[in-house]
Design an enzyme around this catalytic site. Structure first.
Site, PDB file in Angstrom:
ATOM      1  N   ARG A  15     139.149 -17.936 -23.802  1.00 57.33           N
ATOM      2  CA  ARG A  15     139.383 -18.326 -25.201  1.00 57.33           C
ATOM      3  C   ARG A  15     138.301 -17.838 -26.169  1.00 57.33           C
ATOM      4  NH1 ARG A  15     140.168 -24.391 -25.319  1.00 57.33           N
ATOM      5  NH2 ARG A  15     139.416 -24.393 -23.172  1.00 57.33           N
ATOM      6  N   GLN A  75     130.013 -15.537  -7.261  1.00 56.65           N
ATOM      7  CA  GLN A  75     131.250 -16.176  -6.803  1.00 56.65           C
ATOM      8  C   GLN A  75     132.353 -15.149  -7.050  1.00 56.65           C
ATOM      9  OE1 GLN A  75     132.892 -19.340  -9.181  1.00 56.65           O
ATOM     10  NE2 GLN A  75     133.879 -20.318  -7.428  1.00 56.65           N
ATOM     11  N   TYR A 103     126.528 -26.935 -16.111  1.00 60.08           N
ATOM     12  CA  TYR A 103     127.415 -25.838 -16.509  1.00 60.08           C
ATOM     13  C   TYR A 103     126.662 -24.919 -17.488  1.00 60.08           C
ATOM     14  CZ  TYR A 103     131.489 -28.634 -14.962  1.00 60.08           C
ATOM     15  OH  TYR A 103     132.415 -29.364 -14.248  1.00 60.08           O
ATOM     16  N   GLY A 104     126.823 -23.633 -17.303  1.00 60.91           N
ATOM     17  CA  GLY A 104     126.182 -22.667 -18.202  1.00 60.91           C
ATOM     18  C   GLY A 104     126.726 -22.691 -19.614  1.00 60.91           C
ATOM     19  N   GLU A 154     140.998 -35.674 -11.688  1.00 60.85           N
ATOM     20  CA  GLU A 154     141.224 -34.624 -12.674  1.00 60.85           C
ATOM     21  C   GLU A 154     142.472 -34.940 -13.487  1.00 60.85           C
ATOM     22  OE1 GLU A 154     139.145 -32.027 -13.492  1.00 60.85           O
ATOM     23  OE2 GLU A 154     137.899 -33.340 -12.271  1.00 60.85           O
ATOM     24  N   ASN A 226     134.069 -23.443 -25.355  1.00 60.46           N
ATOM     25  CA  ASN A 226     135.188 -22.693 -24.776  1.00 60.46           C
ATOM     26  C   ASN A 226     135.776 -21.663 -25.726  1.00 60.46           C
ATOM     27  OD1 ASN A 226     135.404 -24.022 -22.157  1.00 60.46           O
ATOM     28  ND2 ASN A 226     135.915 -25.829 -23.357  1.00 60.46           N
ATOM     29  N   TYR A 348     106.376  -2.254 -47.488  1.00 61.32           N
ATOM     30  CA  TYR A 348     106.661  -2.256 -46.054  1.00 61.32           C
ATOM     31  C   TYR A 348     105.357  -2.048 -45.283  1.00 61.32           C
ATOM     32  CZ  TYR A 348     107.962  -0.901 -41.376  1.00 61.32           C
ATOM     33  OH  TYR A 348     108.043  -0.845 -40.012  1.00 61.32           O
ATOM     34  N   ALA A 362     101.764  -3.210 -55.150  1.00 60.27           N
ATOM     35  CA  ALA A 362     103.235  -3.137 -55.131  1.00 60.27           C
ATOM     36  C   ALA A 362     103.710  -1.762 -54.686  1.00 60.27           C
ATOM     37  CB  ALA A 362     103.769  -3.433 -56.521  1.00 60.27           C
ATOM     38  N   ARG A 422      96.940  12.655 -55.329  1.00 55.50           N
ATOM     39  CA  ARG A 422      98.157  12.859 -56.116  1.00 55.50           C
ATOM     40  C   ARG A 422      97.867  13.997 -57.069  1.00 55.50           C
ATOM     41  NH1 ARG A 422      96.867   7.323 -59.433  1.00 55.50           N
ATOM     42  NH2 ARG A 422      95.422   8.267 -60.899  1.00 55.50           N
TER      43      ARG A 422
END
Ligand code: UD1
Ligand code: CA
Length: 451
Positions: A15, A75, A103-104, A154, A226, A348, A362, A422
């Site tokens: 699902r 499994q 449960y994972g 169940e 799920n 950056y 800047a 420059r």
């Protein structure tokens, strides 16, 4: 008592409608499997065994990244939860303690709950984690007699009476390794699903004269994923809990519902987090730091008194010392900023070290990437990087050095030096006016020719 975790993660997760195995879908930046392993790890397990099936290779790789000591067993066919646990037997060879099955795809079992189960194990052979379901739906039903758990039925196999029970099986089960495998050997698949049910061990324990009980937890804890709808609900649940935890612990948030946290975000008291901040995994923010609106942080550390944003991006390896300032539209990656350094606007900084009290103007960019390799930029203490400096790495700027605005720095700048890099400025008297007149008359000519 030594503990082993067995985490079931072989299911397909149809699902989810995904190429990615279900347990690798993320909540708060970490795979569901990592959440399950983290809740189990609070018991300091001696062994962790993950039962894989669908997408086994991917699940195994992820499991190893989360905990390199975890063992994965395959499994091959998904013949039921009982069959799944049996696959862990060889990996638990020689282990003599308690096994807890998780449960994972069930990420939120609290450590306290597992501790309560360990406590209950002192007086019962088999302990199951149950919850009272608002809508019992298709969950397995826990048939109790006082404190004693008689059997788990169940949904598909349940009669009307049993379906009316709202105390349900979460899936978490604990027993000694010896008892668990002895009982599992006797589990058959003669039931409505034709599966080997782990849940059958309860009735088998009773038949063998052993005792079983259920520990109860909140339904939110046992929530399984799920579908993507469940995944979004799990994310919302995680975020809601994290927000209130942080508010209670002394973090100020004016609009907590707009702030998103990673699974391991750590924020100290007296921090202020403004609206619309997103934390990816691996972020620590020390006491009294201030993260301003619309910032995005991941894999970074922010020290006391630092101010980040608005609109800042701290990427992995950003390390901000005390009282650092990182302002708007600044991106920092794999860089250490020493105490009091300031990078306030449109910059950056990548693969760099900036010394204390240095000011970065800047529009500065560390040109760290040549298309193939990344290179380092080193800036000393109390230096001044002029606006719009391009620092072409590898390059070193000495203490108290200065770069002129618009410089393209390709050579090291010694301590205390001013780097001018420059073109020289040339002024042509009157030329601007002439140029304007020329352009205006050209425009007038064109307008005339169109008539
Ligand atoms: C199971 C329980 C049910 C409980 C419910 C809670 C059984 C028989 N039933 O039902 O009592 O109320 O969980 O959610 O145990 N898995 C494997 N291999 C398998 C089968 C399952 O690894 O062969 C894994 C799945 O990936 C999943 C978990 O076990 O993580 C549970 O399996 P699922 O098929 O969802 O069990 P339910 O039918 O929901
Ligand atoms: Ca299920």
């Amino acid at each position: 008592m030594s503990i082993a975790l067995v985490i079931l993660a072989a299911g397909k997760g149809t699902r989810m409608r995904s190429g990615l195995p279900k347990v690798l879908h993320k909540v708060a930046g970490a795979p569901l499997l990592a959440h399950a392993m983290a809740s189990g790890s609070s018991l300091s397990p001696e062994r962790t065994v993950i039962v894989t099936g669908h997408g086994a290779e991917q699940v195994e790789a992820a499991a190893r990244e989360i905990d390199e000591t975890a063992t994965c067993v395959l499994q091959f066919e998904q013949l039921g939860t009982g069959h799944a646990v049996l696959q862990a037997r060889p990996a638990l060879e020689g282990f003599d303690g308690d096994v807890i099955v998780l449960y994972g795809d069930t990420p939120f079992i609290r450590p306290e709950t597992l501790e309560a189960m360990a406590e209950a194990r002192k007086s019962h052979d088999v302990v199951v984690l149950g919850f009272t379901a608002a809508d019992p739906g298709k969950y397995g039903r826990l048939v109790m007699d006082g404190d004693e758990l008689m059997q788990i039925v169940e949904f598909k196999d349940a009669g009307l009476r049993e379906r009316a029970i709202d105390f349900c099986n979460s899936g978490v089960i604990s027993a000694s390794s010896e008892t668990l495998f002895a009982l599992l050997d006797r589990v058959g698949n003669d039931n409505a699903s034709g599966e080997y049910y782990l849940t059958d061990i309860v009735a088998l324990a009773r038949e063998a004269g052993l005792s079983a009980t259920a520990v109860s937890c909140d339904e939110a804890e046992t929530m399984g994923v799920n579908s993507r709808v469940d995944l979004a609900a799990a994310e919302a649940g995680f975020q809601a809990r994290k927000r209130s935890e942080l508010l209670v612990s002394g973090v100020t948030m004016a609009a907590p519902d707009t702030v998103w946290f990673g699974h391991d975000t750590w924020i100290g008291p007296d921090c202020e987090i403004e609206p619309n901040v997103v934390f990816g995994p691996g972020v620590t923010v020390e006491n009294g730091a201030h993260i301003r609106a619309f910032s995005h942080l991941e894999g970074c550390h922010v020290s006391r008194g630092a101010v980040v944003g608005p609109y800042a991006r701290l990427r992995s390896g950003a390390e901000l010392a005390e009282d650092v300032r990182v302002g708007n539209f600044v991106e920092i990656k794999n860089a250490v900023l020493d105490e009091g350094a300031k990078v306030n606007h449109l910059t950056y900084i990548g693969d760099a070290h900036i010394g204390e009290k240095t000011n970065v103007g800047a529009g500065t960019i560390t040109c760290n990437y040549d298309g193939v390799f990344k290179h380092h930029t080193e800036i000393g203490k109390r230096a001044f990087i002029g606006s719009n400096t391009m620092l072409v790495a590898p390059v070193t700027i000495g203490d108290e050095a200065m770069t002129a605005s618009g410089a393209v720095i390709t050579k090291n700048v010694p301590e205390g030096a001013l780097a001018l890099a420059r073109a020289d400025q040339v002024n042509k008297p009157g030329l601007a006016r002439k140029l304007f007149e020329m352009l205006k008359s050209k425009k007038a000519e064109q307008a005339g020719s169109k008539q």
